[in-house]
Write an enzyme that holds these catalytic residues in place. Structure first.
Site, PDB file in Angstrom:
ATOM      1  N   ASN A 208      77.079  64.869  28.536  1.00 36.12           N
ATOM      2  CA  ASN A 208      76.769  66.264  28.229  1.00 36.12           C
ATOM      3  C   ASN A 208      77.972  66.908  27.547  1.00 36.12           C
ATOM      4  O   ASN A 208      78.980  66.244  27.285  1.00 36.12           O
ATOM      5  CB  ASN A 208      76.376  67.016  29.503  1.00 36.12           C
ATOM      6  CG  ASN A 208      77.437  66.918  30.577  1.00 36.12           C
ATOM      7  OD1 ASN A 208      78.539  67.456  30.426  1.00 36.12           O
ATOM      8  ND2 ASN A 208      77.131  66.201  31.664  1.00 36.12           N
ATOM      9  N   LYS A 339      71.089  72.857  48.799  1.00 35.12           N
ATOM     10  CA  LYS A 339      72.183  71.919  49.042  1.00 35.12           C
ATOM     11  C   LYS A 339      72.998  72.297  50.278  1.00 35.12           C
ATOM     12  O   LYS A 339      73.889  71.544  50.691  1.00 35.12           O
ATOM     13  CB  LYS A 339      73.094  71.846  47.815  1.00 35.12           C
ATOM     14  CG  LYS A 339      72.409  71.315  46.558  1.00 35.12           C
ATOM     15  CD  LYS A 339      73.367  71.358  45.361  1.00 35.12           C
ATOM     16  CE  LYS A 339      72.645  71.072  44.047  1.00 35.12           C
ATOM     17  NZ  LYS A 339      72.298  69.643  43.934  1.00 35.12           N
TER      18      LYS A 339
END
Length: 408
Positions: A208, A339
């Site tokens: 990325n 998370k």
């Protein structure tokens, strides 16, 4: 280094002279007594009045100045200085220093003073990479001159790369230490930064646009707050801040392994890296040839490093980053809850002003107690603000947390 130093700031003729008033201010707020000398070329970029206002003293410009000689003349000025820092230091002035020139006030002071000397180079990428410039800087280093920077990034000429003058607060920090409180004194901070690379074959991979700048800025700011810092970095072209332990990795699995090896005694874990969510089912041992019109690539999910750390038996205070292009805050809050981490920083990575690759950014910090918008800063300044919030939450002191006054 001790405070109340007598520092002479030399400003030479480059576009980075616009940063010099901020440097004077940063040195002064660390307790230094600062005087300024400008070359004639520097006056084409910034006025002496500006530097006089921030230093509180007249700016010295001319080698032969009757009024100056009746007050603090150039010999007295050379004797007065304990440290001379030239910022910006152009390629031309660096060459003149090497040659021992004394053809203007600043060059004469450098030659006539027994003070410590530091230079903060600022020039075009091609000038910085020129062999003559590199040899000149080597000569200065051999003479004990300290070279600070330069930084990388966009330049006024349109080039991108090394050659930018280091930021004023970074220069002041290197010269006089940090002006910020040691909010993380004795803490161990583990960070991840940069992209990961998931190999498809020996020449291709999934990655990325992350530059690593935000993670490296956070590592530097954590160090300045007094922490012991371990930085686990994917493949980037950045130098680790001085005093930071750097571990280089390639893939997401490499990064997880490194994190697990060092996070056991960490007080804070900050996952800044843009970790690839998927990797190829297998990596070919040789380059895949272009034979067919289509090629199917099987992918498998990578480990979730943030989730793994947060699920440890005795996890550190865990901070995540949400790099999003739409529904930024909504997605960030969802990640915070899913998370089960302590804090998440939401930032926009889409468009020209997005976080990836840029030197400035704005963000919003989300934690179980609310959201804190942060105004646009350079990435070091933003890092300082993020760590102030993280330190408060880590210590259970969230009552006074507020948004930046100019945040939008």
């Amino acid at each position: 280094m001790r405070k109340n130093r007598r520092i002479l700031v030399g400003v030479t003729g480059g576009i980075a002279a616009y940063k010099s008033p901020d440097l004077v201010r940063r040195l002064a707020e660390r307790g230094a007594d600062v005087r300024v000398v400008m070359t004639e070329a520097a006056c084409e970029f910034i006025t002496p009045l500006t530097l006089q206002a921030v230093s509180g003293h007249p700016v010295h410009r001319h080698l032969l100045d009757t009024d100056a000689e009746s007050g603090m003349g150039h010999i007295e000025l050379a004797r007065w200085a304990e440290l001379i820092v030239i910022a910006p230091a152009t390629a031309n002035f660096i060459a003149r220093m090497v040659g021992g020139k004394a053809d203007d006030l600043l060059a004469t002071l450098v030659l006539a003073s027994g003070a410590e000397i530091a230079v903060a180079p600022a020039m075009n990428l091609q000038m910085w990479q020129n062999e003559a410039t590199r040899k000149n800087l080597d000569r200065l280093r051999e003479r004990g001159v300290r070279v600070i920077g330069p930084a990388e990034g966009g330049q006024a000429c349109g080039e991108t790369g090394p050659g930018r003058m280091s930021e004023p607060d970074q220069i002041a920090q290197e010269l006089l230490g940090d002006a910020t409180p040691k909010l993380l004194a004795d803490a161990h901070v583990v960070l991840t930064a940069g992209p990961t690379w998931e190999a498809i074959d020996p020449v291709r991979g999934i990655t990325n646009h992350s530059s690593g700048k935000m993670g490296f800025a956070l590592a530097e700011a954590a160090r300045d707050f007094g922490a012991r810092v371990t930085l686990v970095s994917g493949p980037v072209h950045l130098e680790a801040p001085a005093g930071v332990t750097r571990i280089d990795v390639i893939s997401a699995r490499d990064m997880l392994e490194a994190v697990e090896a060092h996070v056991g005694d960490a007080d804070l874990f900050i996952g800044v890296a843009a970790v690839s969510d998927y990797r190829p089912v297998r990596s070919e041992g040789s380059k895949i040839k272009k034979n067919d019109e289509k090629m199917e690539l099987g992918l498998v999910r990578n480990p979730d490093i943030l989730r793994t750390v947060a699920a440890m038996d005795n996890p550190p205070f865990t901070v995540g980053f949400a790099a999003e292009t739409d529904r930024i805050d909504e997605n960030a809050k969802s990640k915070l809850e899913d998370k089960r981490i302590d804090m998440i920083v939401a930032n926009d990575v889409g468009g020209e002003d997005g976080a990836f690759g840029n030197d400035h950014n704005r963000a919003t910090v989300h934690h179980p107690g609310g959201a804190i918008p942060l105004e646009r800063h350079d990435k070091y300044g933003l890092s300082v603000r993020i760590l102030e919030i993280a330190a408060s939450l880590w210590r259970g002191e969230s009552a006074g947390l507020t948004a930046d006054p100019d945040a939008s």
